[in-house]
Design a protein around this motif. Structure first.
Motif, PDB file in Angstrom:
ATOM      1  N   ASN A  52       0.803  -1.223   0.000  1.00 60.22           N
ATOM      2  CA  ASN A  52       0.000   0.000   0.000  1.00 60.22           C
ATOM      3  C   ASN A  52       0.836   1.273   0.000  1.00 60.22           C
ATOM      4  O   ASN A  52       0.439   2.265  -0.603  1.00 60.22           O
ATOM      5  N   TYR A  53       1.956   1.263   0.712  1.00 55.08           N
ATOM      6  CA  TYR A  53       2.664   2.515   0.949  1.00 55.08           C
ATOM      7  C   TYR A  53       4.059   2.603   0.335  1.00 55.08           C
ATOM      8  O   TYR A  53       4.643   3.674   0.330  1.00 55.08           O
ATOM      9  N   CYS A  54       4.627   1.519  -0.098  1.00 53.62           N
ATOM     10  CA  CYS A  54       6.036   1.577  -0.499  1.00 53.62           C
ATOM     11  C   CYS A  54       6.266   1.167  -1.947  1.00 53.62           C
ATOM     12  O   CYS A  54       7.131   1.724  -2.624  1.00 53.62           O
ATOM     13  N   LEU A  55       5.491   0.186  -2.421  1.00 50.78           N
ATOM     14  CA  LEU A  55       5.750  -0.375  -3.743  1.00 50.78           C
ATOM     15  C   LEU A  55       5.510   0.627  -4.873  1.00 50.78           C
ATOM     16  O   LEU A  55       5.949   0.421  -5.994  1.00 50.78           O
ATOM     17  N   SER A  56       4.829   1.736  -4.579  1.00 50.77           N
ATOM     18  CA  SER A  56       4.647   2.733  -5.620  1.00 50.77           C
ATOM     19  C   SER A  56       5.997   3.328  -6.028  1.00 50.77           C
ATOM     20  O   SER A  56       6.168   3.757  -7.159  1.00 50.77           O
ATOM     21  N   CYS A  57       6.951   3.364  -5.118  1.00 52.98           N
ATOM     22  CA  CYS A  57       8.276   3.921  -5.441  1.00 52.98           C
ATOM     23  C   CYS A  57       9.383   2.861  -5.444  1.00 52.98           C
ATOM     24  O   CYS A  57      10.322   2.946  -6.218  1.00 52.98           O
ATOM     25  N   HIS A  58       9.305   1.923  -4.506  1.00 52.61           N
ATOM     26  CA  HIS A  58      10.392   0.941  -4.362  1.00 52.61           C
ATOM     27  C   HIS A  58      10.014  -0.409  -4.957  1.00 52.61           C
ATOM     28  O   HIS A  58       9.025  -0.998  -4.538  1.00 52.61           O
ATOM     29  N   SER A  59      10.816  -0.913  -5.879  1.00 58.28           N
ATOM     30  CA  SER A  59      10.611  -2.276  -6.353  1.00 58.28           C
ATOM     31  C   SER A  59      11.254  -3.253  -5.369  1.00 58.28           C
ATOM     32  O   SER A  59      12.053  -2.861  -4.509  1.00 58.28           O
ATOM     33  N   TRP A 106      11.486  13.592  -9.650  1.00 52.80           N
ATOM     34  CA  TRP A 106      10.603  14.098  -8.612  1.00 52.80           C
ATOM     35  C   TRP A 106      11.272  14.192  -7.254  1.00 52.80           C
ATOM     36  O   TRP A 106      11.013  15.088  -6.478  1.00 52.80           O
ATOM     37  N   PHE A 107      12.127  13.211  -6.952  1.00 50.39           N
ATOM     38  CA  PHE A 107      12.681  13.178  -5.602  1.00 50.39           C
ATOM     39  C   PHE A 107      14.169  13.516  -5.550  1.00 50.39           C
ATOM     40  O   PHE A 107      14.739  13.618  -4.488  1.00 50.39           O
ATOM     41  N   GLY A 108      14.767  13.702  -6.729  1.00 54.11           N
ATOM     42  CA  GLY A 108      16.189  14.031  -6.749  1.00 54.11           C
ATOM     43  C   GLY A 108      17.058  12.800  -6.584  1.00 54.11           C
ATOM     44  O   GLY A 108      18.260  12.842  -6.757  1.00 54.11           O
ATOM     45  N   ASN A 109      16.425  11.687  -6.215  1.00 49.83           N
ATOM     46  CA  ASN A 109      17.146  10.450  -5.965  1.00 49.83           C
ATOM     47  C   ASN A 109      16.253   9.317  -6.430  1.00 49.83           C
ATOM     48  O   ASN A 109      15.055   9.366  -6.208  1.00 49.83           O
ATOM     49  N   THR A 110      16.816   8.296  -7.068  1.00 47.49           N
ATOM     50  CA  THR A 110      15.975   7.161  -7.428  1.00 47.49           C
ATOM     51  C   THR A 110      15.695   6.338  -6.169  1.00 47.49           C
ATOM     52  O   THR A 110      16.634   5.992  -5.463  1.00 47.49           O
ATOM     53  N   SER A 120      21.351  -5.516   4.248  1.00 45.16           N
ATOM     54  CA  SER A 120      22.403  -4.516   4.357  1.00 45.16           C
ATOM     55  C   SER A 120      22.201  -3.609   5.566  1.00 45.16           C
ATOM     56  O   SER A 120      23.150  -3.286   6.261  1.00 45.16           O
ATOM     57  N   ARG A 121      20.958  -3.230   5.850  1.00 46.65           N
ATOM     58  CA  ARG A 121      20.715  -2.324   6.974  1.00 46.65           C
ATOM     59  C   ARG A 121      20.230  -3.056   8.221  1.00 46.65           C
ATOM     60  O   ARG A 121      20.463  -2.600   9.327  1.00 46.65           O
ATOM     61  N   GLY A 122      19.487  -4.113   8.034  1.00 44.82           N
ATOM     62  CA  GLY A 122      18.941  -4.862   9.162  1.00 44.82           C
ATOM     63  C   GLY A 122      17.580  -4.344   9.595  1.00 44.82           C
ATOM     64  O   GLY A 122      17.238  -3.188   9.354  1.00 44.82           O
ATOM     65  N   VAL A 149      17.247  13.123   4.061  1.00 41.97           N
ATOM     66  CA  VAL A 149      16.732  12.077   3.177  1.00 41.97           C
ATOM     67  C   VAL A 149      15.783  12.694   2.150  1.00 41.97           C
ATOM     68  O   VAL A 149      15.085  13.676   2.447  1.00 41.97           O
ATOM     69  N   SER A 150      15.758  12.142   0.946  1.00 40.76           N
ATOM     70  CA  SER A 150      14.844  12.702  -0.058  1.00 40.76           C
ATOM     71  C   SER A 150      13.529  11.937  -0.139  1.00 40.76           C
ATOM     72  O   SER A 150      12.678  12.245  -0.945  1.00 40.76           O
ATOM     73  N   MET A 151      13.369  10.937   0.725  1.00 45.00           N
ATOM     74  CA  MET A 151      12.085  10.225   0.758  1.00 45.00           C
ATOM     75  C   MET A 151      11.113  10.980   1.666  1.00 45.00           C
ATOM     76  O   MET A 151      11.460  11.342   2.773  1.00 45.00           O
ATOM     77  N   PRO A 152       9.892  11.242   1.175  1.00 42.45           N
ATOM     78  CA  PRO A 152       8.908  11.883   2.057  1.00 42.45           C
ATOM     79  C   PRO A 152       8.415  10.890   3.109  1.00 42.45           C
ATOM     80  O   PRO A 152       8.567   9.682   2.931  1.00 42.45           O
TER      81      PRO A 152
HETATM   82  C1  HEC Z   1       7.252   8.719  -2.932  1.00 48.30           C
HETATM   83  C2  HEC Z   1       8.239   7.720  -3.184  1.00 48.30           C
HETATM   84  C3  HEC Z   1       8.622   6.827  -2.004  1.00 48.30           C
HETATM   85  C4  HEC Z   1       7.784   6.039  -1.271  1.00 48.30           C
HETATM   86  C5  HEC Z   1       6.286   5.856  -1.422  1.00 48.30           C
HETATM   87  C6  HEC Z   1       8.630   5.345  -0.312  1.00 48.30           C
HETATM   88  N1  HEC Z   1       9.933   5.716  -0.478  1.00 48.30           N
HETATM   89 FE1  HEC Z   1      11.516   4.958   0.509  1.00 48.30          FE
HETATM   90  N2  HEC Z   1      12.775   6.165  -0.515  1.00 48.30           N
HETATM   91  C7  HEC Z   1      12.396   7.042  -1.511  1.00 48.30           C
HETATM   92  C8  HEC Z   1      13.568   7.754  -1.997  1.00 48.30           C
HETATM   93  C9  HEC Z   1      13.571   8.828  -3.084  1.00 48.30           C
HETATM   94  C10 HEC Z   1      14.668   7.265  -1.256  1.00 48.30           C
HETATM   95  C11 HEC Z   1      16.121   7.686  -1.363  1.00 48.30           C
HETATM   96  C12 HEC Z   1      16.382   8.555  -0.186  1.00 48.30           C
HETATM   97  C13 HEC Z   1      17.752   9.165  -0.182  1.00 48.30           C
HETATM   98  O1  HEC Z   1      18.716   8.448  -0.420  1.00 48.30           O
HETATM   99  O2  HEC Z   1      17.837  10.369   0.083  1.00 48.30           O
HETATM  100  C14 HEC Z   1      14.130   6.267  -0.330  1.00 48.30           C
HETATM  101  C15 HEC Z   1      14.886   5.554   0.578  1.00 48.30           C
HETATM  102  C16 HEC Z   1      14.426   4.525   1.377  1.00 48.30           C
HETATM  103  C17 HEC Z   1      15.229   3.722   2.268  1.00 48.30           C
HETATM  104  C18 HEC Z   1      16.694   3.928   2.553  1.00 48.30           C
HETATM  105  C19 HEC Z   1      17.576   3.137   1.677  1.00 48.30           C
HETATM  106  C20 HEC Z   1      18.994   3.416   2.091  1.00 48.30           C
HETATM  107  O3  HEC Z   1      19.569   2.549   2.727  1.00 48.30           O
HETATM  108  O4  HEC Z   1      19.507   4.486   1.789  1.00 48.30           O
HETATM  109  C21 HEC Z   1      14.400   2.825   2.876  1.00 48.30           C
HETATM  110  C22 HEC Z   1      14.767   1.751   3.898  1.00 48.30           C
HETATM  111  C23 HEC Z   1      13.091   3.063   2.374  1.00 48.30           C
HETATM  112  N3  HEC Z   1      13.126   4.101   1.465  1.00 48.30           N
HETATM  113  C24 HEC Z   1      11.973   2.369   2.783  1.00 48.30           C
HETATM  114  C25 HEC Z   1      10.681   2.697   2.406  1.00 48.30           C
HETATM  115  C26 HEC Z   1       9.497   2.051   2.958  1.00 48.30           C
HETATM  116  C27 HEC Z   1       9.512   0.921   3.984  1.00 48.30           C
HETATM  117  C28 HEC Z   1       8.430   2.649   2.372  1.00 48.30           C
HETATM  118  C29 HEC Z   1       6.969   2.383   2.659  1.00 48.30           C
HETATM  119  C30 HEC Z   1       6.546   2.589   4.015  1.00 48.30           C
HETATM  120  C31 HEC Z   1       8.941   3.662   1.444  1.00 48.30           C
HETATM  121  N4  HEC Z   1      10.312   3.661   1.494  1.00 48.30           N
HETATM  122  C32 HEC Z   1       8.137   4.451   0.618  1.00 48.30           C
HETATM  123  C33 HEC Z   1      11.122   7.225  -2.001  1.00 48.30           C
HETATM  124  C34 HEC Z   1       9.980   6.612  -1.508  1.00 48.30           C
END
Ligand code: HEC
Length: 248
Positions: A52-59, A106-110, A120-122, A149-152
């Motif tokens: 629901n919350y993460c797969l939209s951005c993270h594969s 959009w986020f400056g970072n993939t 890797s992180r635990g 961090v660039s993740m919202p």
């Molecule tokens: C809107 C897009 C978006 C969503 C949705 C999102 N993320 Fe992220 N996430 C990012 C971006 C962009 C980064 C890279 C951040 C950076 O390096 O500054 C990131 C980084 C991370 C990292 C750190 C990886 C590292 O070691 O540097 C983790 C862990 C992570 N996300 C987990 C999650 C989880 C769990 C969720 C769901 C609850 C989530 N993300 C939802 C965009 C997203």
């Protein structure tokens, strides 16, 4: 003489079990998440939050939906109806619906693929990271675990909006600096602090599982191996006693 041997055997078995316990407890630096990958209900909740919350951005391209279904005791229907939002098939790997180059602009970072983040992180780090988001003075999201961090903070509706409170610490040299002290909740979310902890724990457990799916089987096999060894040691001891009976 014989009783002594038996006692030694027991001590050896106890040691075996206690060393297994020790190796599982890990580092003490950040708060222990309590994530437990043998807790299937927790993994199922984690999977739901993640889809629901993460797969939209993270594969999670090392994981297939059908493998996850099998490991987490979910049926194909349940997965396809409740957990798969993209037009993916049951045998597909978990890919994002957004194009990576869009995400980058959009986020400056993939957003990185999270297949191996659990390794890797635990789990404890992920648990801390998901609870470390706060709104800074600029009104943007920041994170105490991964500064700038660039993740919202995608879970803010659940957790609420918190701000970081700093304290001044003066070192031995008389130089003082601001260090993070605690969080202050400025706008509560729909979950209580305890419920949000549980959510973060479930996601951390899910990502730990994803990082090493074979761990589930290995943990199950480990118990049987130890039981077998204990039984085998006991049989070997009986055999030895039998062989030596006439010689004594
Ligand atoms: C809107 C897009 C978006 C969503 C949705 C999102 N993320 Fe992220 N996430 C990012 C971006 C962009 C980064 C890279 C951040 C950076 O390096 O500054 C990131 C980084 C991370 C990292 C750190 C990886 C590292 O070691 O540097 C983790 C862990 C992570 N996300 C987990 C999650 C989880 C769990 C969720 C769901 C609850 C989530 N993300 C939802 C965009 C997203």
């Amino acid at each position: 003489m014989e009783r002594k041997t038996i006692r030694l055997l027991f001590v050896a078995i106890l040691l075996l079990f206690s060393s297994v316990e020790l190796s599982a407890s890990g580092s003490e630096e950040i708060e222990h998440s309590g994530a437990n990958i043998t807790d299937t209900a927790s993994l199922q909740r984690g999977a739901k939050w993640f889809m629901n919350y993460c797969l939209s951005c993270h594969s999670v391209s090392y994981m297939r939906y059908n493998r996850m279904a099998q490991d987490l005791g979910l049926s194909e229907e349940m997965v396809m109806e409740n957990l798969v939002f993209a037009d993916a098939k049951f045998g597909d790997t978990m890919e994002i619906s957004m194009r990576p180059d869009h995400a980058e602009s959009w986020f400056g970072n993939t957003p990185p693929d999270l297949s191996l983040i659990g390794r890797s992180r635990g789990a404890d780090w992920i648990f801390a990271y998901l609870r470390g988001f706060y709104m800074d003075e600029t009104g943007g999201w920041n994170n105490t675990v991964l500064p700038n961090v660039s993740m919202p903070h995608v879970l803010w509706r659940l957790q609420g909006i918190q701000q970081a409170v700093y304290k001044t610490e003066t070192g031995e040299s008389g130089y003082s600096r601001e260090v993070f002290d605690h969080f202050e909740m400025v706008s509560p979310g729909v979950q209580t602090a305890e419920e949000y902890k549980e959510t973060a724990r479930d996601i951390a457990a899910f990502l730990e599982y994803v990082g090493e799916p074979a761990k589930l089987q290995r943990k199950g096999v480990g118990v049987w191996v130890i039981l077998f060894l204990a039984l085998f040691a006991f049989l070997a001891y009986l055999l030895k006693a039998e062989f030596w009976r006439d010689i004594h």
